[in-house]
Design an enzyme around this catalytic site. Structure first.
Site, mmCIF file in Angstrom:
data_model
loop_
_atom_site.group_PDB
_atom_site.id
_atom_site.type_symbol
_atom_site.label_atom_id
_atom_site.label_comp_id
_atom_site.label_asym_id
_atom_site.label_seq_id
_atom_site.Cartn_x
_atom_site.Cartn_y
_atom_site.Cartn_z
ATOM 1 N N HIS A 6 39.126 34.770 36.216
ATOM 2 C CA HIS A 6 37.863 35.270 36.757
ATOM 3 C C HIS A 6 37.269 34.317 37.805
ATOM 4 O O HIS A 6 36.996 33.165 37.501
ATOM 5 C CB HIS A 6 36.891 35.430 35.587
ATOM 6 C CG HIS A 6 35.550 35.962 35.926
ATOM 7 N ND1 HIS A 6 34.387 35.272 35.664
ATOM 8 C CD2 HIS A 6 35.173 37.138 36.492
ATOM 9 C CE1 HIS A 6 33.355 36.000 36.039
ATOM 10 N NE2 HIS A 6 33.794 37.130 36.539
ATOM 11 N N GLU A 33 40.855 37.269 39.769
ATOM 12 C CA GLU A 33 39.778 38.158 40.214
ATOM 13 C C GLU A 33 38.921 37.375 41.183
ATOM 14 O O GLU A 33 38.767 36.154 41.047
ATOM 15 C CB GLU A 33 38.951 38.591 38.995
ATOM 16 C CG GLU A 33 37.866 39.631 39.274
ATOM 17 C CD GLU A 33 36.462 39.080 39.469
ATOM 18 O OE1 GLU A 33 35.539 39.883 39.591
ATOM 19 O OE2 GLU A 33 36.278 37.830 39.527
ATOM 20 N N ASP A 35 35.324 37.983 44.153
ATOM 21 C CA ASP A 35 34.239 38.862 44.616
ATOM 22 C C ASP A 35 34.105 38.747 46.126
ATOM 23 O O ASP A 35 34.218 37.639 46.663
ATOM 24 C CB ASP A 35 32.912 38.430 43.986
ATOM 25 C CG ASP A 35 33.010 38.293 42.481
ATOM 26 O OD1 ASP A 35 33.106 39.323 41.806
ATOM 27 O OD2 ASP A 35 33.006 37.143 41.983
ATOM 28 N N HIS A 48 30.338 35.366 44.893
ATOM 29 C CA HIS A 48 29.803 36.292 43.906
ATOM 30 C C HIS A 48 28.407 36.800 44.256
ATOM 31 O O HIS A 48 28.126 37.997 44.176
ATOM 32 C CB HIS A 48 29.769 35.622 42.528
ATOM 33 C CG HIS A 48 29.207 36.498 41.456
ATOM 34 N ND1 HIS A 48 27.852 36.561 41.173
ATOM 35 C CD2 HIS A 48 29.804 37.378 40.627
ATOM 36 C CE1 HIS A 48 27.660 37.428 40.206
ATOM 37 N NE2 HIS A 48 28.814 37.943 39.845
ATOM 38 N N GLU A 108 36.938 42.431 43.812
ATOM 39 C CA GLU A 108 35.722 43.152 43.426
ATOM 40 C C GLU A 108 34.774 43.245 44.615
ATOM 41 O O GLU A 108 34.357 42.227 45.174
ATOM 42 C CB GLU A 108 35.019 42.443 42.252
ATOM 43 C CG GLU A 108 33.800 43.255 41.824
ATOM 44 C CD GLU A 108 32.913 42.578 40.794
ATOM 45 O OE1 GLU A 108 33.345 41.619 40.125
ATOM 46 O OE2 GLU A 108 31.764 43.037 40.683
HETATM 47 O O1 G3P Z 1 35.256 41.951 37.700
HETATM 48 C C1 G3P Z 1 34.794 41.514 36.469
HETATM 49 C C2 G3P Z 1 33.556 40.683 36.619
HETATM 50 O O2 G3P Z 1 33.758 39.769 37.653
HETATM 51 C C3 G3P Z 1 32.338 41.505 36.890
HETATM 52 O O3 G3P Z 1 31.174 40.770 36.848
HETATM 53 O O4 G3P Z 1 29.318 39.542 37.845
HETATM 54 O O5 G3P Z 1 31.370 38.316 37.157
HETATM 55 O O6 G3P Z 1 31.412 39.784 39.148
HETATM 56 P P1 G3P Z 1 30.814 39.556 37.803
HETATM 57 MG MG MG Z 2 33.489 39.708 39.722
#
Ligand code: G3P
Ligand code: MG
Length: 241
Positions: A6, A33, A35, A48, A108
């Site tokens: 993450h 993952e 953002d 993020h 994401e």
């Molecule tokens: O994609 C899973 C997770 O990353 C979603 O929440 O706020 O950590 O981007 P966040």
């Molecule tokens: Mg995320």
């Protein structure tokens, strides 16, 4: 089970930086993952929050800065002095790393609070040009963004992010043509995972960090797990009877 680091290996290095992504590959993990948001000059950057306040020594909205302005800020020192000098990554740089190390990436789209016209198109162009369609999944809490992705590239997998206890979420996922569900892990049950898989969808809950929760998600039969501690998942899988 796919172990998805993450924001990169964000328990070991500042989230969403090259240091965090390089550590995923260096530790032998295969999936991450990240953002994305967009700068004033329409560069797709990996961060993020909508602002740079929390993760840099600068301030303000990403969309109000040019990319060149943003490269002046430090995105590592807040996490630890040894990370001082980390810069804001471009999505293109991370996709190059994904390609070089043959990784899998969940991009994401952070299109919930700020509208970024054209973001979906730009992201797709970068994935296509590197031939990474088989190694990429796009997710978002903004499902209009997911629909836009599907209209531009029907074969590119999408994952529906959500927090609520949706009833029979596979029915909703079908309206988007989605391949995966990305729910908040609390409330996940083996029955929910079973039905999700029976409807031909992948289940990738987020963000699962506590050992007991990791054990429960593994036992549920989920296809993947989004975590800040990929080594904990690896250890739990190794111990599985
Ligand atoms: O994609 C899973 C997770 O990353 C979603 O929440 O706020 O950590 O981007 P966040
Ligand atoms: Mg995320």
């Amino acid at each position: 089970m796919r172990i998805i680091a993450h924001r990169g290996y964000s328990s070991q290095a500042p989230e969403n930086t090259m240091a965090a992504f390089e550590r995923v590959a260096a530790a032998g993990f295969k999936a991450l993952e990240l953002d994305v948001q967009m700068t004033r000059d329409s560069q797709v950057v990996v961060i993020h929050d909508e602002t740079i306040d929390r993760t840099s020594d600068g301030q303000g909205l990403v969309k109000e800065h040019s990319y060149e302005e943003l490269t002046q800020y430090d995105f590592g020192a807040w996490f630890g002095r040894s990370f001082a000098g980390e810069r804001l990554p471009l999505l293109a740089d991370v996709l190059d790393l994904v390609q070089d190390h043959d990784l899998w990436v969940n991009v994401e789209l952070k299109t919930g609070a700020v509208a970024y016209p054209g973001l979906e198109d730009k992201v797709i162009t970068m994935i296509r040009s590197r031939d990474l369609g088989d190694q990429t999944l796009i997710s978002s809490f903004n499902h209009y963004s997911l629909k836009a992705i599907k209209e531009l590239w029907p074969e590119l997998p999408i994952g529906v992010l959500y927090m609520a206890g949706l009833y029979e979420p596979w029915n909703y996922a079908r309206t988007l043509g989605a391949e995966a569900l990305h729910p908040y892990y609390v409330g996940l049950t083996p029955e929910l995972v079973r039905s999700t898989k029976a409807h031909g969808l992948l289940m990738h809950p987020f963000t699962v960090d506590k050992p007991a929760d990791i054990q429960a998600v593994i036992a549920s039969g989920a296809d993947g797990i989004i975590t800040n501690y990929p080594e904990r998942v690896q250890d739990a899988l190794a111990e599985k009877p």
